[in-house]
Scaffold this active site. Structure first.
Site, PDB file in Angstrom:
ATOM      1  N   CYS A  35     -21.116  18.304  64.209  1.00 40.19           N
ATOM      2  CA  CYS A  35     -22.223  18.886  64.975  1.00 40.19           C
ATOM      3  C   CYS A  35     -23.295  17.820  65.090  1.00 40.19           C
ATOM      4  CB  CYS A  35     -22.776  20.150  64.331  1.00 40.19           C
ATOM      5  SG  CYS A  35     -24.039  20.945  65.376  1.00 40.19           S
ATOM      6  N   LEU A  36     -23.370  17.203  66.252  1.00 37.86           N
ATOM      7  CA  LEU A  36     -24.252  16.057  66.453  1.00 37.86           C
ATOM      8  C   LEU A  36     -25.725  16.430  66.313  1.00 37.86           C
ATOM      9  CD1 LEU A  36     -23.861  13.272  69.050  1.00 37.86           C
ATOM     10  CD2 LEU A  36     -25.959  14.609  69.111  1.00 37.86           C
ATOM     11  N   VAL A  37     -26.159  17.474  67.011  1.00 37.43           N
ATOM     12  CA  VAL A  37     -27.586  17.794  67.037  1.00 37.43           C
ATOM     13  C   VAL A  37     -28.065  18.337  65.698  1.00 37.43           C
ATOM     14  CG1 VAL A  37     -27.417  20.188  67.870  1.00 37.43           C
ATOM     15  CG2 VAL A  37     -29.388  18.772  68.519  1.00 37.43           C
ATOM     16  N   ASN A  85     -24.803  28.732  71.853  1.00 36.41           N
ATOM     17  CA  ASN A  85     -23.729  27.759  71.646  1.00 36.41           C
ATOM     18  C   ASN A  85     -22.396  28.235  72.209  1.00 36.41           C
ATOM     19  OD1 ASN A  85     -23.196  25.111  70.532  1.00 36.41           O
ATOM     20  ND2 ASN A  85     -21.920  26.105  69.000  1.00 36.41           N
ATOM     21  N   CYS A 108     -22.627  16.205  72.723  1.00 41.55           N
ATOM     22  CA  CYS A 108     -22.412  17.460  71.996  1.00 41.55           C
ATOM     23  C   CYS A 108     -20.917  17.717  71.925  1.00 41.55           C
ATOM     24  CB  CYS A 108     -23.106  18.614  72.719  1.00 41.55           C
ATOM     25  SG  CYS A 108     -22.765  20.248  72.016  1.00 41.55           S
ATOM     26  N   VAL A 109     -20.395  18.002  70.723  1.00 40.76           N
ATOM     27  CA  VAL A 109     -18.955  18.243  70.606  1.00 40.76           C
ATOM     28  C   VAL A 109     -18.547  19.618  71.119  1.00 40.76           C
ATOM     29  CG1 VAL A 109     -18.525  16.622  68.714  1.00 40.76           C
ATOM     30  CG2 VAL A 109     -19.228  18.972  68.195  1.00 40.76           C
ATOM     31  N   GLN A 110     -19.506  20.487  71.416  1.00 40.32           N
ATOM     32  CA  GLN A 110     -19.179  21.816  71.951  1.00 40.32           C
ATOM     33  C   GLN A 110     -19.099  21.808  73.482  1.00 40.32           C
ATOM     34  OE1 GLN A 110     -17.891  24.581  71.393  1.00 40.32           O
ATOM     35  NE2 GLN A 110     -19.129  26.405  71.779  1.00 40.32           N
ATOM     36  N   TYR A 159     -28.603  20.754  75.549  1.00 40.39           N
ATOM     37  CA  TYR A 159     -29.638  21.355  74.728  1.00 40.39           C
ATOM     38  C   TYR A 159     -30.888  21.744  75.515  1.00 40.39           C
ATOM     39  CZ  TYR A 159     -26.686  18.724  71.502  1.00 40.39           C
ATOM     40  OH  TYR A 159     -25.611  18.187  70.845  1.00 40.39           O
ATOM     41  N   ASN A 175     -18.324  27.091  67.584  1.00 40.19           N
ATOM     42  CA  ASN A 175     -17.734  25.968  68.306  1.00 40.19           C
ATOM     43  C   ASN A 175     -16.256  26.246  68.579  1.00 40.19           C
ATOM     44  OD1 ASN A 175     -16.369  23.328  68.758  1.00 40.19           O
ATOM     45  ND2 ASN A 175     -18.426  22.518  68.464  1.00 40.19           N
TER      46      ASN A 175
END
Length: 251
Positions: free
Chosen positions: A76-78, A163, A194-196, A133, A14
């Site tokens: 990391c949400l997912v 990622n 998603c934070v990325q 995703y 990330n």
């Protein structure tokens, strides 16, 4: 001026959360922030690598505890939503227990829990979202949010598995996906679940163009950090969620 020390647990690949979170919070008029990250190895957003990454959580929390953060964000949400409904509450509880055992008392938040918190702060019920995703993982995010009581009326999966590539998705591709959504009667749009996936420059512009409240995993994370730190939420240029405590004009 208050100073808040933020601990971030991030995937090793990330490169976005450590850029967007300071960019948001450093606009705050009443506090300063420092950011301290510990990394979990993950390169491909797959169920197998997410599970292996989550197994590194305790080491990361141990490392961050040494820095005595005020707030820790599991960013990391997912990674949590892919496990199943309610996982953010379980993991936040486990992290808090680990910190307490080591004598630390940081407030604990997660990107997954922050998105739920942010949507509720907006009184959103019917939502739409854009994710980077693969479709099976995106469906798990949808199922997770539905289990939290939201109706996901429409969603898009950009199907980027690497990622590192997620961190390079151009804003016009994200906006194209957002514009393709059916936003009729939607209470909020999650432009990046998603934070990325970079989103900060898009949130305010999308909100003005599309005419609905717009948030992202990053802005929701910032909102949750500010609430955890007991600070007012009044940050310009990042969507209505982060103006929650701004003074309303008198009529």
């Amino acid at each position: 001026m208050n100073h808040v020390r933020i601990g971030l647990v991030v995937p090793s690949s990330n490169v976005t959360v450590e850029t967007e979170m300071p960019a948001i919070l450093n606009r705050h008029p009443q506090a300063s922030f420092s950011f301290h990250a510990s990394r979990m190895r993950m390169a491909k957003v797959s169920p197998e690598q997410l599970a292996a990454m989550n197994a590194q959580r305790e080491r990361c929390i141990l490392e961050l505890g040494d820095a005595s953060p005020d707030v820790i964000l599991y960013a990391c949400l997912v990674a949590l939503m892919s496990v199943g409904p309610g996982e953010h509450q379980r993991v936040e509880g486990l992290v808090a227990e680990q910190l307490a055992t080591g004598g630390a008392d940081a407030r604990v938040r997660s990107s997954a829990g922050a998105l739920v918190e942010g949507l509720r702060a907006l009184s959103a019920r019917r939502i739409a979202l854009v994710t980077p995703y693969m479709k099976p993982l995106a469906q798990k995010v949808v199922t997770y949010l539905e289990a939290e009581g939201f109706e996901v009326s429409d969603w898009r999966a950009l199907e980027v598995e690497d990622n590192r590539e997620v961190g390079c998705i151009p804003g016009d591709r994200v906006m194209e996906a957002a514009r393709s959504l059916d936003l009729a009667d939607v209470d909020a749009l999650v432009i990046s679940a998603c934070v990325q996936m970079p989103s900060l420059p898009l949130v305010e512009a999308a909100e003005q163009e599309l005419g609905v409240p717009v948030l992202s995993a990053a802005t929701a994370g910032a909102y949750s950090i500010l609430r955890a730190a007991g600070l007012p939420v009044d940050i310009p240029g990042a969507g209505s969620l982060l103006r929650a405590d701004s003074l309303q004009p008198t009529t």
